[in-house]
Each structure stands twice: as C-alpha cells, then as structure tokens.
Design a protein around this motif. Structure first.
Motif, PDB file in Angstrom:
ATOM      1  N   THR A  10       0.726  -1.308   0.282  1.00 31.68           N
ATOM      2  CA  THR A  10       0.443   0.234  -0.021  1.00 31.68           C
ATOM      3  C   THR A  10       0.588   1.108   0.164  1.00 31.68           C
ATOM      4  O   THR A  10       2.214   1.188   0.282  1.00 31.68           O
ATOM      5  CB  THR A  10      -0.578   0.016   1.476  1.00 31.68           C
TER       6      THR A  10
ATOM      7  N   HIS B 113      -0.566  12.411  -9.538  1.00 30.34           N
ATOM      8  CA  HIS B 113      -0.742  11.691  -8.115  1.00 30.34           C
ATOM      9  C   HIS B 113      -0.970   9.752  -9.315  1.00 30.34           C
ATOM     10  O   HIS B 113      -2.053   9.034 -10.051  1.00 30.34           O
ATOM     11  CB  HIS B 113      -1.943  12.232  -7.150  1.00 30.34           C
TER      12      HIS B 113
ATOM     13  N   VAL C   8      -3.122   6.918  -6.833  1.00 32.26           N
ATOM     14  CA  VAL C   8      -4.232   6.746  -5.767  1.00 32.26           C
ATOM     15  C   VAL C   8      -4.521   5.395  -5.157  1.00 32.26           C
ATOM     16  O   VAL C   8      -4.933   4.972  -6.806  1.00 32.26           O
ATOM     17  CB  VAL C   8      -5.682   7.784  -6.023  1.00 32.26           C
ATOM     18  N   ASP C   9      -4.848   5.107  -3.367  1.00 33.32           N
ATOM     19  CA  ASP C   9      -4.818   3.499  -3.536  1.00 33.32           C
ATOM     20  C   ASP C   9      -6.324   3.275  -3.214  1.00 33.32           C
ATOM     21  O   ASP C   9      -7.662   4.896  -3.242  1.00 33.32           O
ATOM     22  CB  ASP C   9      -3.790   3.328  -2.933  1.00 33.32           C
ATOM     23  N   ALA C  10      -6.711   2.083  -2.709  1.00 38.54           N
ATOM     24  CA  ALA C  10      -7.610   1.373  -2.655  1.00 38.54           C
ATOM     25  C   ALA C  10      -8.610   3.409  -1.224  1.00 38.54           C
ATOM     26  O   ALA C  10      -9.192   2.901  -0.892  1.00 38.54           O
ATOM     27  CB  ALA C  10      -8.452   0.618  -2.517  1.00 38.54           C
ATOM     28  N   ALA C  11      -7.584   3.266  -0.508  1.00 37.04           N
ATOM     29  CA  ALA C  11      -7.457   3.734   0.885  1.00 37.04           C
ATOM     30  C   ALA C  11      -8.100   5.399   1.257  1.00 37.04           C
ATOM     31  O   ALA C  11      -8.198   5.877   1.713  1.00 37.04           O
ATOM     32  CB  ALA C  11      -6.452   3.197   2.281  1.00 37.04           C
ATOM     33  N   GLY C  12      -7.638   5.878  -0.307  1.00 39.24           N
ATOM     34  CA  GLY C  12      -7.502   6.621  -0.334  1.00 39.24           C
ATOM     35  C   GLY C  12      -6.158   7.780  -0.511  1.00 39.24           C
ATOM     36  O   GLY C  12      -6.476   8.838  -1.110  1.00 39.24           O
ATOM     37  N   ALA C  13      -5.443   7.361  -0.510  1.00 37.56           N
ATOM     38  CA  ALA C  13      -4.124   7.240  -0.697  1.00 37.56           C
ATOM     39  C   ALA C  13      -3.622   7.966  -1.672  1.00 37.56           C
ATOM     40  O   ALA C  13      -3.479   7.853  -2.656  1.00 37.56           O
ATOM     41  CB  ALA C  13      -3.317   6.633   0.696  1.00 37.56           C
ATOM     42  N   ALA C  14      -2.664   9.155  -1.414  1.00 35.59           N
ATOM     43  CA  ALA C  14      -2.121   9.607  -2.410  1.00 35.59           C
ATOM     44  C   ALA C  14      -0.401  10.016  -2.678  1.00 35.59           C
ATOM     45  O   ALA C  14      -0.658  10.075  -1.575  1.00 35.59           O
ATOM     46  CB  ALA C  14      -2.709  10.915  -3.182  1.00 35.59           C
TER      47      ALA C  14
ATOM     48  N   VAL D 280      -3.255   0.908  -7.917  1.00 38.34           N
ATOM     49  CA  VAL D 280      -3.116   2.136  -7.866  1.00 38.34           C
ATOM     50  C   VAL D 280      -3.452   2.446  -8.490  1.00 38.34           C
ATOM     51  O   VAL D 280      -3.254   2.218  -9.948  1.00 38.34           O
ATOM     52  CB  VAL D 280      -1.646   2.823  -7.043  1.00 38.34           C
ATOM     53  N   THR D 281      -4.317   3.536  -8.849  1.00 39.63           N
ATOM     54  CA  THR D 281      -4.922   4.374 -10.185  1.00 39.63           C
ATOM     55  C   THR D 281      -4.240   5.322 -10.165  1.00 39.63           C
ATOM     56  O   THR D 281      -4.333   6.444  -9.625  1.00 39.63           O
ATOM     57  CB  THR D 281      -6.279   4.357  -9.880  1.00 39.63           C
TER      58      THR D 281
END
Length: 426
Positions: free
Chosen positions: A332, A372, A374-380, A360-361
């Motif tokens: 993550t 950026h 961004v992962d599933a938890a919203g972290a960037a 990650v997107t």
C-alpha cells in the motif's frame, strides 16, 4: 524478446526472424553460441553472433543498440528451430568467442591473484589523504556559497560547479563530485530554486561533517557515508557478503544516461520476503549492459546487498532456471511511505527507493501538470511528471494496476506496470 532494449527493436527483429535474409547460420553447444550472416541494404552482409551463456552479442552493423535487430532476429530464428547445429563456430564467431573467453580468464586470474597487504594499505592511506584534502576544500567552498549568497547562481551555468566537481574527482571522492554537479540543474530548475539549492548545499555540508567523524559512527552509518563519498566497492567483496535467497521476480528496468555511461536499474521483488531491490549495470554508450536478469521472469537466486545501500544488490548463485512471472503483488501507499521514512533515517542522502505499489490508479490533475497515484484507501502520492504518466494512463485505462517505480523526494518515478498478466515497461 525480453532482451530487446525497446519495442521498436522487437518489431525490427521480428522482420528478420525468417530464413530469407540469413545465410551461413549455425549453433553450437560448446561454446553455447549461435551465428549467421544477415543481408542488409549493402553488398556485404552483417556478421552476427550471440554468446548464449552471457548472453552477449557481436554484430558488424553500425547500430548502437544491444542487442541490435539482427541479433534479435537471429535469436528468434534459432528459437523457432531455423538454425542448424554445427560442430564448431564460423570463423567470425570463433574469433570473437575466443577473445571473450580470454578476457574472462584474465579477469579470473586477477581476481584470484594474492594481494599485497602492504601495498594495499599504502594505497588506502594515500586515498584517505586525498579524500580528506578534497573534503576540506569542499567545506570551504560551501561556506563561501552561503556567505556570498545564492543570487546569480541560476544564471551561472554548469562551469563553476563542474570545476569544483573536477577537483573532487581528482581527490578520489566521485560521490561528492556527483552531488556538486547536480547543483547546476537545481539552480536552473525554475521558481523556488533558491530553497531547493540551499537544501542540496545543506545535504553536502552534512556529508562533509559526517566524514569528519566517520571513525566514531556506528558501522551501518559509516558504510553509508563512505559510499556517498564514492569509496570504491569491488564486486567480489559484495558477493563475499551475506546472501538473501528468494524467488526474485524481475518486475521492471530503466535505462538512463549519466555522465559518459549508460546505467540500467533492474527492479526485483522477493516472492517470500517481499523485499524490493535493484541490480545496477553500467556501460559506455554503444556497449552491451551485462545484467543477467530478464524482465518478466522469476529467478531462484542469492542476492548480495551492497554495504551502506539496502536497496542495491548483486546477483550471486542461482538455484535453477528462470521461470515465467505469473503474478505480482505490491504494498500500500502507507507501507511505501513507512519504507521511505526508514530509508531516509538510515541514509539522509537517499534519492530513490524501489517499490511495487498494489492496485493504484493514475489520476491527472485538472490542468494535467501534476499527476498522482491513488490507492483503495484514498492515499495519494505525486507522480514525477514525464511521458510515462500518459503511457501509464494508457496501459491502465484509468483502472487500478500494480505499479513498479522509484520513490524519490519529489514523488514516484514510474518504471513498469503489471497489466493483463505481463510486465509493461513505461
């Protein structure tokens, strides 16, 4: 195909993978080699040979790519069964293979030669003296920069920094020289350059002060300082150190030009350990890079870490043949941030941490100037701006992907993505 330096070389090699342009082809098992003559646009065909044990390549064509399209085409022809077996190599192949064997033998003899401890001690003492003089001169120069102020550095160009770097090279402190050379690019980096330049000067000053008390530092920190100064590291010494055995996934590679060298960083990830590392190779422009790892494969092998660098490794003993890479799992963004913090705590001068990020997107900003992931938890995490951002968006289609890259002080430099069951270099 995985040996090809880029996609265009693969396409060009495919066009030469039939028997039409080839003549006098052959393959042998001892030495393990394949060779042939490829008819080009001129009257004289190109003489091509591949040492399969390397792999290494020789071709009479003028291409600066290694392997060239002729070597790739010959390998594809051989892999398809289109090259007959031969008792011994053709003359042009035999000459080159023998010269390689002779160079390897001389290298082995030098490695096995008993060193003279007294001479080695004298050389080490002389080098320590030269480095100390160079560090003292650099410290005076750093103080001058702060006392005189930074105004005008953005218009000074590279020459003032190159002159200081050249003296550090003479003092056998190439790591410090590289740090000074980077200052010119920082000074010319646009808005906010003064703060960034002062940061770099401060890091150099920290390294100078660390050198002054290197003998009193703990062993891991002292190893970091010596490496940052540019103390030479012999490969045989690295391979003599502890090994980390794992099934290493070869998940990406990136070539860059540094000074007068081409540098290849091959990213690997341990299936069991989850450890990320890079295997680095250097070569002059136009010469082949000796990296015994193919992207998209898994190798059961020993990796030996370089002293003072927990991210760089050398390949030691192998415990089997490479296998195709089936799946890649990453970490993550939170785990990557923790790993980056740990690296900076051990090495304040670190500039890159190899990471594999899971699902990650890529997201461009409204103005498409910053990107950026961004992962599933919203972290960037910011992406370093480059054409790779657009290629990543094209590969992902805007959906989450597993991303291979280097965590840097300014964000992530994307290297490769795991998409549709294969590694795609960006």
């Amino acid at each position: 195909m995985a040996l090809a330096p880029d996609a265009s070389s693969v396409a060009a090699g495919r066009k030469l993978s039939g028997s039409g342009p080839w003549s006098a082809t052959g393959a042998s098992g001892a030495p393990a080699a394949v060779w042939g003559l490829c008819q080009g646009s001129g009257k004289t065909p190109y003489a091509t040979v591949v040492d399969l044990a390397g792999p290494a390549y020789k071709c009479s064509c003028p291409s600066r790519k290694f392997p060239c399209k002729h070597a790739i085409g010959l390998l594809l022809l051989w892999a398809a069964g289109g090259v007959p077996d031969a008792d011994e190599p053709a003359e042009h192949a035999r000459t080159w293979l023998e010269s390689r064997a002779q160079r390897a033998e001389r290298t082995e003899q030098r490695a096995q030669a008993a060193p003279d401890p007294a001479a080695a001690a004298r050389r080490a003492e002389q080098r320590r003296g030269r480095v100390a003089d160079g560090v003292a001169e650099l410290e005076r120069w750093l103080h001058d920069q702060v006392e005189q102020g930074l105004a005008g550095a953005d218009h000074a160009g590279y020459r003032p920094f190159d002159q200081v770097a050249a003296r550090l090279v003479d003092a056998q402190a190439p790591g410090l020289a590289d740090g000074v050379r980077r200052l010119a690019g920082v000074a010319a980096s646009g808005d906010g350059w003064t703060a960034r330049l002062l940061d770099e000067l401060a890091l150099l000053h920290l390294l100078v002060r660390a050198h002054a008390r290197v003998e009193s530092l703990d062993a891991p920190t002292a190893a970091v300082v010596r490496r940052r100064l540019g103390e030479p590291e012999r490969l045989q010494d690295v391979l003599a150190g502890p090994a980390v055995r794992d099934r290493w996934q070869v998940v990406g590679q990136r070539d860059t030009a540094e000074e007068r060298l081409v540098v290849r960083r091959v990213h690997v990830r341990g299936e069991a350990s989850g450890r990320d590392a890079v295997v680095v190779a250097f070569a002059p422009p136009g010469q082949p890079l000796d990296v015994p790892l193919l992207v998209g494969s898994v190798v059961d092998a020993d990796l030996h870490l370089y002293p003072g660098d927990p991210t760089r490794a050398a390949v030691g003993e192998r415990h089997g043949e490479p296998e195709p890479l089936r799946d890649v799992r990453g970490v993550t963004l939170g785990d990557a941030a923790a790993a980056w913090s740990a690296l900076l705590a051990a090495d304040p001068w670190a500039t890159a941490l190899p990471v594999v990020l899971d699902t990650v997107t890529p997201v461009p900003s409204d103005h498409e100037r910053t990107w950026h992931v961004v992962d599933a938890a919203g972290a960037a995490l910011p992406l370093a701006a480059s054409d790779r951002c657009w290629r990543l968006l094209a590969v992902s289609g805007g959906a989450p992907v597993t991303l291979v890259g280097d965590r840097t002080p300014t964000g992530l430099q994307a290297v490769a993505a795991w998409a549709d069951g294969e590694v795609v270099l960006l």
